[in-house]
Scaffold this motif. Structure first.
Motif, PDB file in Angstrom:
ATOM      1  N   ASP A 206       0.855  -1.184   0.068  1.00 46.68           N
ATOM      2  CA  ASP A 206       0.213   0.105  -0.031  1.00 46.68           C
ATOM      3  C   ASP A 206       0.825   1.165   0.004  1.00 46.68           C
ATOM      4  N   ARG A 207       1.968   1.398   0.657  1.00 49.40           N
ATOM      5  CA  ARG A 207       2.740   2.459   0.834  1.00 49.40           C
ATOM      6  C   ARG A 207       3.524   2.741  -0.302  1.00 49.40           C
ATOM      7  N   ILE A 208       4.102   1.515  -1.164  1.00 46.86           N
ATOM      8  CA  ILE A 208       4.695   1.772  -2.468  1.00 46.86           C
ATOM      9  C   ILE A 208       3.639   2.156  -3.494  1.00 46.86           C
ATOM     10  N   MET A 209       2.355   1.689  -3.517  1.00 44.41           N
ATOM     11  CA  MET A 209       1.364   2.162  -4.465  1.00 44.41           C
ATOM     12  C   MET A 209       0.909   3.466  -4.233  1.00 44.41           C
ATOM     13  N   GLN A 210       1.108   4.121  -2.780  1.00 46.08           N
ATOM     14  CA  GLN A 210       0.898   5.486  -2.799  1.00 46.08           C
ATOM     15  C   GLN A 210       1.939   6.437  -3.060  1.00 46.08           C
ATOM     16  N   LYS A 211       3.252   6.022  -2.784  1.00 47.89           N
ATOM     17  CA  LYS A 211       4.249   6.835  -2.960  1.00 47.89           C
ATOM     18  C   LYS A 211       4.941   6.587  -4.347  1.00 47.89           C
ATOM     19  N   TYR A 212       4.883   5.573  -4.885  1.00 52.49           N
ATOM     20  CA  TYR A 212       5.536   5.067  -6.166  1.00 52.49           C
ATOM     21  C   TYR A 212       4.645   4.358  -7.263  1.00 52.49           C
ATOM     22  N   PRO A 213       3.603   4.989  -7.565  1.00 54.05           N
ATOM     23  CA  PRO A 213       2.320   4.265  -8.214  1.00 54.05           C
ATOM     24  C   PRO A 213       3.002   3.762  -9.496  1.00 54.05           C
ATOM     25  N   GLU A 214       4.172   4.386  -9.874  1.00 53.94           N
ATOM     26  CA  GLU A 214       4.562   3.792 -11.264  1.00 53.94           C
ATOM     27  C   GLU A 214       5.031   2.474 -11.219  1.00 53.94           C
ATOM     28  N   THR A 215       5.181   1.946  -9.951  1.00 58.13           N
ATOM     29  CA  THR A 215       6.039   0.665  -9.704  1.00 58.13           C
ATOM     30  C   THR A 215       5.272  -0.478 -10.538  1.00 58.13           C
ATOM     31  N   PHE A 216       3.969  -0.266 -10.435  1.00 56.87           N
ATOM     32  CA  PHE A 216       3.044  -1.345 -10.732  1.00 56.87           C
ATOM     33  C   PHE A 216       2.131  -1.065 -12.515  1.00 56.87           C
ATOM     34  N   GLU A 217       2.987  -0.106 -13.164  1.00 59.69           N
ATOM     35  CA  GLU A 217       2.177   0.386 -14.129  1.00 59.69           C
ATOM     36  C   GLU A 217       2.208  -0.819 -15.357  1.00 59.69           C
ATOM     37  N   HIS A 218       3.463  -1.479 -15.410  1.00 61.77           N
ATOM     38  CA  HIS A 218       3.642  -2.275 -16.434  1.00 61.77           C
ATOM     39  C   HIS A 218       3.710  -3.714 -15.874  1.00 61.77           C
ATOM     40  N   PHE A 219       3.385  -3.952 -14.669  1.00 61.45           N
ATOM     41  CA  PHE A 219       3.451  -5.314 -14.081  1.00 61.45           C
ATOM     42  C   PHE A 219       2.070  -6.119 -14.184  1.00 61.45           C
ATOM     43  N   THR A 220       2.081  -7.017 -15.286  1.00 64.99           N
ATOM     44  CA  THR A 220       0.896  -7.885 -15.646  1.00 64.99           C
ATOM     45  C   THR A 220       1.525  -9.261 -15.933  1.00 64.99           C
ATOM     46  N   THR A 221       0.674 -10.303 -15.331  1.00 64.40           N
ATOM     47  CA  THR A 221       0.973 -11.754 -15.602  1.00 64.40           C
ATOM     48  C   THR A 221      -0.496 -12.464 -15.630  1.00 64.40           C
ATOM     49  N   LYS A 222      -0.509 -13.201 -16.345  1.00 63.29           N
ATOM     50  CA  LYS A 222      -1.759 -14.205 -16.446  1.00 63.29           C
ATOM     51  C   LYS A 222      -1.647 -15.261 -15.510  1.00 63.29           C
ATOM     52  N   ASN A 223      -0.697 -15.556 -14.921  1.00 64.09           N
ATOM     53  CA  ASN A 223      -0.472 -16.640 -13.944  1.00 64.09           C
ATOM     54  C   ASN A 223      -0.605 -16.005 -12.564  1.00 64.09           C
ATOM     55  N   LYS A 224      -1.656 -16.028 -11.806  1.00 64.15           N
ATOM     56  CA  LYS A 224      -1.838 -15.282 -10.606  1.00 64.15           C
ATOM     57  C   LYS A 224      -0.781 -15.920  -9.708  1.00 64.15           C
ATOM     58  N   LYS A 225      -0.465 -16.938  -9.415  1.00 58.68           N
ATOM     59  CA  LYS A 225       0.328 -17.563  -8.354  1.00 58.68           C
ATOM     60  C   LYS A 225       1.746 -16.956  -8.586  1.00 58.68           C
ATOM     61  N   LEU A 226       2.212 -16.790  -9.937  1.00 60.00           N
ATOM     62  CA  LEU A 226       3.413 -16.229 -10.287  1.00 60.00           C
ATOM     63  C   LEU A 226       3.567 -14.790  -9.891  1.00 60.00           C
ATOM     64  N   CYS A 227       2.267 -14.119 -10.208  1.00 58.30           N
ATOM     65  CA  CYS A 227       2.206 -12.590  -9.744  1.00 58.30           C
ATOM     66  C   CYS A 227       2.541 -12.378  -8.319  1.00 58.30           C
ATOM     67  N   THR A 228       1.821 -13.392  -7.306  1.00 61.94           N
ATOM     68  CA  THR A 228       1.883 -13.451  -6.004  1.00 61.94           C
ATOM     69  C   THR A 228       3.445 -13.639  -5.520  1.00 61.94           C
ATOM     70  N   MET A 229       3.933 -14.495  -6.379  1.00 63.63           N
ATOM     71  CA  MET A 229       5.394 -14.758  -5.631  1.00 63.63           C
ATOM     72  C   MET A 229       6.354 -13.507  -6.031  1.00 63.63           C
ATOM     73  N   ASN A 230       5.967 -12.915  -7.004  1.00 61.14           N
ATOM     74  CA  ASN A 230       6.884 -11.764  -7.902  1.00 61.14           C
ATOM     75  C   ASN A 230       6.549 -10.746  -6.646  1.00 61.14           C
ATOM     76  N   LEU A 231       5.423 -10.310  -6.048  1.00 56.21           N
ATOM     77  CA  LEU A 231       5.076  -9.369  -5.272  1.00 56.21           C
ATOM     78  C   LEU A 231       5.712  -9.561  -4.040  1.00 56.21           C
ATOM     79  N   ASN A 232       5.715 -10.844  -3.479  1.00 56.03           N
ATOM     80  CA  ASN A 232       6.500 -11.351  -2.154  1.00 56.03           C
ATOM     81  C   ASN A 232       7.973 -10.923  -2.450  1.00 56.03           C
ATOM     82  N   LEU A 233       8.292 -11.168  -3.829  1.00 53.91           N
ATOM     83  CA  LEU A 233       9.612 -11.075  -3.903  1.00 53.91           C
ATOM     84  C   LEU A 233      10.112  -9.540  -3.806  1.00 53.91           C
TER      85      LEU A 233
END
Length: 374
Positions: A206-233
């Motif tokens: 939430d803090r990253i999204m609020q302060k640096y929203p550009e972080t997630f502008e191009h972050f897309t993946t069809k595999n939801k599990k991989l997306c979760t893993m990458n967010l945790n990373l």
């Protein structure tokens, strides 16, 4: 070095001599990981079951300054395996940590998912310092220190497996055979924009999204599990990065996080703001010797404090001994006075019984006054 492992890979071991090795491992199924040496490591694994750590003589014949450097490298490695359930130490690694445990006091525990810390044979739990215990277990209050896994736990010591494997320097090895049965369970998770990330990362995202929203502008993946893993990373990397003290910054750390951030960029996560901070830290740390000189002064201060504490302890010990000697001296004086008084009383009794001559003869010679001049 980046390693993309087979989907069915369960056991992985990496060996390093004395070089600066930075490893990013993407292995969704791996559950047993063995270190031979020290690395900067990022492991993209939902749940890491067992991690074995062996130093391979890194600590042998090292002076105190070199040991502190190795300690920083070792503690910089641990956040990459923060989700491990079981830590398995060999004798050298646990003894090394125990020797420099005073350096761990100011560091938070990176391990939030621990169940067991397994000590090597011959190392007694009572020998472990409280600082090291807090560092290992502070993030997992329910974890336990054992010398042997419970029978119903089903974990085979992966160090024994690693001893039977052949390794080369800076190599990565793995087997598809399951050499340790995994205990069931999930990391406590929280929901962030429909992604089931680790619970403690929800506020951070939430803090990253609020302060640096550009972080997630191009972050897309069809595999939801991989997306979760990458967010945790992402969260694990940033969480660890923000907690590194300037005294722990070295070229290896800079290089390691440069690779980690590059890896995150390739995943579609725009962490340019973190890259800029890393560049500034590198400039601050290495462009001029001021920071090194400050750290050198701090080391001298630490050494002076240690020396002062040693001398104070010796002084306090000497004061205790002095008090004891003074008490014994006073006691001896009292005893002397008592026996002198007793002697005077006894001479008085002799004089009463035999007269003055008897008293004189009692303290002199039997011929006194016998042949003396009149």
């Amino acid at each position: 070095m980046r390693t993309r492992a087979k989907k069915k890979l369960l056991n992985l071991s990496i060996r390093n001599g004395y070089g600066n090795i930075n490893v990013v491992v993407s292995a969704p199924k791996v559950c047993n990981f063995t270190f031979f040496g020290i690395f900067i490591v990022t492991i993209v694994v939902p749940e890491l079951e067992n991690v074995s750590i062996r130093l391979n003589n890194w600590f042998v014949d090292k002076n105190w300054i070199d040991r502190k450097k190795i300690c920083r490298r070792l503690t910089n490695m641990f956040p990459g395996i923060a989700n491990a359930k079981n830590l398995i130490f060999d004798s050298e690694s646990i003894e090394a940590l125990n020797k420099i445990s005073d350096l761990l006091v100011s560091l938070p525990s990176p391990f939030y998912n621990l169940k067991f810390v397994k000590l090597p044979r011959g190392f007694k739990e009572s020998s472990m310092s409280s600082a090291l215990r807090s560092y290992l277990l502070g993030g997992s209050p329910k974890a336990a220190i054992v010398t042997k896994f419970p029978q119903n736990h089903g974990v085979e010591d992966s160090i024994a497996d690693a001893d039977r494997a052949r390794h080369t320097d800076a190599s990565v090895e793995g087997t598809d055979k399951d050499q340790a049965s995994s205990s069931k369970g999930r990391i406590d998770s929280g929901l962030w924009r429909s992604h089931e990330v680790n619970y403690e990362f929800v506020c951070l995202l939430d803090r990253i999204m609020q302060k640096y929203p550009e972080t997630f502008e191009h972050f897309t993946t069809k595999n939801k599990k991989l997306c979760t893993m990458n967010l945790n990373l992402l969260c694990t990397s940033l969480n660890d990065f923000t907690k590194i003290s300037m005294t722990s910054v070295d070229s290896e750390m800079i290089f390691g996080y440069r690779e980690v951030f590059s890896y995150l960029q390739n995943l579609g996560l725009n962490v340019s703001w973190a890259v800029n901070r890393l560049k500034y830290i590198e400039h601050l740390r290495f462009s001029k010797p001021l920071i090194s000189e400050l750290h050198s002064i701090d080391c001298h201060i630490d050494n002076a404090k240690t020396k002062l504490q040693e001398l104070q302890a010796r002084f306090d010990d000497a004061k205790i001994k002095q008090k004891d000697l003074l008490a014994r001296l006073d006691d001896a004086k009292v005893k002397l006075q008592d026996v002198q008084t007793l002697r005077m009383e006894k001479l008085s009794e002799i004089e009463q019984a035999f007269g003055t001559m008897g008293t004189n003869l009692a303290v002199g010679f039997i011929g006194d006054d016998l042949l003396s001049n009149p």
